[in-house]
Enzyme design. Structure first.
Site, PDB file in Angstrom:
ATOM      1  N   LYS A 121       0.814  -1.222   0.000  1.00 17.98           N
ATOM      2  CA  LYS A 121       0.000   0.000   0.000  1.00 17.98           C
ATOM      3  C   LYS A 121       0.843   1.266   0.000  1.00 17.98           C
ATOM      4  O   LYS A 121       0.432   2.310  -0.503  1.00 17.98           O
ATOM      5  CB  LYS A 121      -0.964  -0.023   1.191  1.00 17.98           C
ATOM      6  CG  LYS A 121      -2.069  -1.062   1.051  1.00 17.98           C
ATOM      7  CD  LYS A 121      -3.060  -0.973   2.184  1.00 17.98           C
ATOM      8  CE  LYS A 121      -4.262  -1.868   1.961  1.00 17.98           C
ATOM      9  NZ  LYS A 121      -3.938  -3.281   1.905  1.00 17.98           N
ATOM     10  N   GLU A 125      -2.894   7.136   7.520  1.00 23.20           N
ATOM     11  CA  GLU A 125      -3.429   8.198   6.672  1.00 23.20           C
ATOM     12  C   GLU A 125      -4.641   8.829   7.358  1.00 23.20           C
ATOM     13  O   GLU A 125      -5.170   8.285   8.329  1.00 23.20           O
ATOM     14  CB  GLU A 125      -3.824   7.644   5.295  1.00 23.20           C
ATOM     15  CG  GLU A 125      -4.924   6.605   5.334  1.00 23.20           C
ATOM     16  CD  GLU A 125      -5.103   5.862   4.019  1.00 23.20           C
ATOM     17  OE1 GLU A 125      -4.187   5.891   3.183  1.00 23.20           O
ATOM     18  OE2 GLU A 125      -6.159   5.230   3.864  1.00 23.20           O
ATOM     19  N   ASN A 158      -6.625  -3.823  -5.271  1.00 24.77           N
ATOM     20  CA  ASN A 158      -6.574  -5.255  -4.997  1.00 24.77           C
ATOM     21  C   ASN A 158      -6.181  -5.977  -6.278  1.00 24.77           C
ATOM     22  O   ASN A 158      -6.926  -5.954  -7.262  1.00 24.77           O
ATOM     23  CB  ASN A 158      -7.926  -5.768  -4.492  1.00 24.77           C
ATOM     24  CG  ASN A 158      -8.191  -5.325  -3.071  1.00 24.77           C
ATOM     25  OD1 ASN A 158      -7.373  -5.549  -2.187  1.00 24.77           O
ATOM     26  ND2 ASN A 158      -9.304  -4.668  -2.845  1.00 24.77           N
ATOM     27  N   ARG A 176      -6.256  -8.880  -7.457  1.00 24.66           N
ATOM     28  CA  ARG A 176      -6.830 -10.229  -7.521  1.00 24.66           C
ATOM     29  C   ARG A 176      -8.305 -10.099  -7.873  1.00 24.66           C
ATOM     30  O   ARG A 176      -8.842  -9.007  -7.975  1.00 24.66           O
ATOM     31  CB  ARG A 176      -6.694 -10.928  -6.164  1.00 24.66           C
ATOM     32  CG  ARG A 176      -7.318 -10.146  -5.013  1.00 24.66           C
ATOM     33  CD  ARG A 176      -7.333 -10.923  -3.710  1.00 24.66           C
ATOM     34  NE  ARG A 176      -7.685 -10.098  -2.572  1.00 24.66           N
ATOM     35  CZ  ARG A 176      -8.917  -9.784  -2.211  1.00 24.66           C
ATOM     36  NH1 ARG A 176      -9.942 -10.201  -2.934  1.00 24.66           N
ATOM     37  NH2 ARG A 176      -9.150  -9.038  -1.132  1.00 24.66           N
ATOM     38  N   PHE A 190     -22.625  -6.509  15.395  1.00 24.75           N
ATOM     39  CA  PHE A 190     -22.957  -6.650  13.971  1.00 24.75           C
ATOM     40  C   PHE A 190     -22.382  -7.909  13.321  1.00 24.75           C
ATOM     41  O   PHE A 190     -22.355  -8.040  12.105  1.00 24.75           O
ATOM     42  CB  PHE A 190     -22.533  -5.413  13.165  1.00 24.75           C
ATOM     43  CG  PHE A 190     -23.177  -4.141  13.636  1.00 24.75           C
ATOM     44  CD1 PHE A 190     -24.551  -3.996  13.587  1.00 24.75           C
ATOM     45  CD2 PHE A 190     -22.418  -3.106  14.151  1.00 24.75           C
ATOM     46  CE1 PHE A 190     -25.164  -2.833  14.040  1.00 24.75           C
ATOM     47  CE2 PHE A 190     -23.023  -1.934  14.603  1.00 24.75           C
ATOM     48  CZ  PHE A 190     -24.404  -1.800  14.545  1.00 24.75           C
TER      49      PHE A 190
END
Length: 625
Positions: free
Chosen positions: A73, A157, A247, A249, A305
């Site tokens: 990243k 970030e 990503n 993939r 959740f």
């Protein structure tokens, strides 16, 4: 479905799916010509792709150089900046340690996102709003990243508050051609992991779609990308968009893009790996209809959740018989959901000519999906699908905590809906009672049948309210009077399937008969949520008032395991004094680190487990005085 299966090790991923040497050996032993890496594990591992190339085996994915550039990243942000892609403010490098993390967070300004450089799937990723949270997040993210990816480098970030998460599917070949296949809205998330996706997004107009698509393709071309991939963006309330990550993939949610474009992405990956050029041009890519994907997880949605659940699927029926529904799963009735892997059971996909028809199809599919043996998140998925904000398309990544501020509590029934449930329970109970008097091949003894066609009943719902009801049966149709209202229940009550397709006052109701317990206790699933009911005659209802109530356990005096998993650390001993909110232990379940804290100031009375022990849901890990 495979012709051959090769054992690559024990259940833990570090001893099997992350063991590159064993997978490469399996490739040699089987004489495989190509490897499709799927969604996780080594799918974005540059070394794995490079080693396959050395062996003369095709990696059905991008070249190892672009995986390295985009999979890291930190490096991907540098490349994206150079390719003139919109960026989120942050630190352009690796976070050295916890103190460095705190220093950078202060410079960028809270809130910040701390995440693994090699991460994905929501693992190794946390938001911090102050210094204390930054330190905790850095520690937990580092451990998660090491466990999941074998790489604990972190980046930091600015956290864009309340954005939409929208990603663009790209498809490139080895001849310099690149396309964008529209966008996917992935804003419904919990703990940075997607729950519901849809394509296209209600938020994008054609101009913004093209702008985001063009930037995604520019980034792919900048790294010489040559397969299917996804460029993820955050979009704020003013329709500004920022690059999040790429990503390298196939994405879990790729079927919804296939539905609205008609392009089989896996087929295209195979063609590209073989060296063919793309079959399509950008002008060929349509936005044809609408598609939703619900990620059906073995999770308890009533706990934060969705906390993982384990067990064996004792009953499993997919709603694949419904038109415009696709079920992508890798399990069947009898399969076991374990602590070692992701808790996903199935990717449930619906399609329609417009958003409303695709949504209605998804509701029918969720109501028709039978899963027994594990706790699952269908109640929450079903509730979201009918929630007013979601119906309007007014969603952000903060949707779940905003709509359910006190957590998900199940379907909140109106009085009419509750009375309909009572009417259905009465019809089911009386049908069962009548069936129990039917005997086959018993001609010697006469069986005297109950000639009544009218009954008085009392239905207790969830141990709370009791509804008196008058039930009348006429030609297999039940009329049930509850309060001031009368409900007509019609349909096949054969019980040959757990799924009952019934009609109440002219409205279709898909009901699931989950189980029947001793004493006429029933569990019925309606509108996605399972309700506990008890059907009684007048005499039983009168006696019920004398039954003692079960006392609730004081959960502040004990740390219970919220899910099955393995204890990474236990940081207290008998006699220790703990403060409210102090971390007591860390539980790892399905590659996620969960910090368990004390509910109040107290003294440790007993420690029942140590680091490395496996615990089941509900086990008392630590007890307090």
């Amino acid at each position: 479905m495979a012709d051959e299966a090769v054992c690559i090790g024990k259940a833990p991923t570090s001893e099997s799916y992350l063991r590159m040497d064993r997978i490469l050996q399996a490739v040699k032993d089987t004489g495989a010509q190509a490897v499709h890496p799927g969604y996780g594990f080594l799918s974005e591992n540059t070394t794995f792709a490079a080693k396959l190339k050395e062996m003369g085996v095709e990696f059905i994915g991008p070249n190892s150089e672009s995986i390295q550039a985009m999979g890291d990243k930190i490096e991907s942000k540098r490349i994206a900046k150079k390719a003139a892609v919109n960026m989120i403010p942050g630190y352009d490098g690796v976070v050295e340690d916890m103190d460095h993390c705190v220093k950078l967070a202060k410079e960028i300004g809270y809130p910040v996102m701390i995440k693994a450089s090699a991460g994905g799937g929501g693992k190794g990723m946390r938001v911090a709003y102050d210094e204390e949270e930054a330190r905790t997040a850095f520690r937990l993210c580092t451990e998660e990243a090491k466990s999941s990816f074998g790489d604990d480098r972190m980046l930091i970030e600015k956290f864009v508050d309340n954005p939409r998460h929208i990603e663009v599917q790209v498809l490139c070949d080895r001849h310099g051609n690149a396309l964008w296949l529209n966008e996917r809205e992935c804003s419904i998330q919990r703990r940075n992991q997607k729950v519901i996706e849809e394509a296209p997004s209600v938020y994008l107009d054609p101009g913004l779609r093209k702008e985001m698509g063009d930037q995604a393709v520019a980034l792919a071309k900048a790294v010489g990308y040559d397969s299917a991939g996804t460029v993820e963006f955050l979009v704020d309330g003013k329709k500004n968009f920022y690059f999040l990550e790429m990503n390298t993939r196939l994405q879990v949610e790729h079927p919804i893009t296939e539905c609205i474009t008609g392009i089989d992405i896996v087929h295209q990956m195979l063609r590209v790996a073989k060296g063919h050029t793309l079959l399509h041009h950008q002008s060929d890519i349509p936005v044809d209809g609408w598609s939703f994907e619900c990620r059906v997880y073995a999770e308890d949605p009533f706990k934060n959740f969705g906390m993982p659940s384990i067990g064996r699927l004792s009953k499993y029926i997919e709603p694949a018989h419904i038109p415009n529904v696709r079920c992508d799963s890798g399990i069947q009735e009898g399969s076991e959901i374990s602590i070692y892997y992701d808790a996903m059971i199935c990717k449930l996909v619906s399609y329609g000519p417009d958003r409303e028809s695709a949504r209605e199809t998804m509701i029918t599919a969720l109501d028709s999906y039978v899963i027994k043996g594990v706790t699952h998140n269908i109640p929450m998925l079903r509730d979201i699908m009918t929630e007013p904000r979601f119906v309007k398309g007014d969603i952000t990544t903060n949707y779940l905590p905003e709509v359910f501020p006190d957590g998900f509590k199940g379907k909140q029934m109106s009085e009419v809906e509750m009375e309909q449930l009572v009417a259905l329970a009465c019809a089911i109970h009386e049908t069962e009672q009548q069936n129990s008097t039917d005997f086959l091949n018993q001609n010697r003894l006469p069986v005297v049948k109950d000639a009544k066609s009218q009954w008085k009943m009392n239905v207790e719902v969830a141990g709370n309210a009791t509804y008196p009801a008058m039930v009348v049966k006429d030609n297999n149709v039940f009329e049930v009077r509850v309060g001031e209202n009368t409900y007509t229940v019609a349909g096949d009550l054969a019980f040959t399937s757990p799924l009952l397709d019934l009609v109440v006052n002219g409205q279709r109701r898909l009901l699931q008969f989950v189980e029947k317990g001793f004493g006429n206790y029933y569990k019925l699933r309606l509108f996605g949520t399972v309700f506990s009911l008890r059907v009684m005659d007048d005499f039983a209802a009168q006696l019920q008032q004398f039954m003692p109530e079960k006392k609730e356990v004081d959960l502040s005096t004990v740390i219970l395991a919220p899910m099955p998993g393995m204890l990474k650390t236990v940081v207290v001993s008998v006699g220790d004094q703990v403060a409210e909110g102090q971390e007591v232990c860390v539980l790892e379940a399905m590659k996620m680190q969960n910090s368990l804290v004390a509910a109040k100031v107290s003294k440790v009375k007993k420690v029942n487990f140590k680091a490395g022990d496996t615990v089941n849901e509900g086990d008392a890990i630590v007890e307090f005085e």
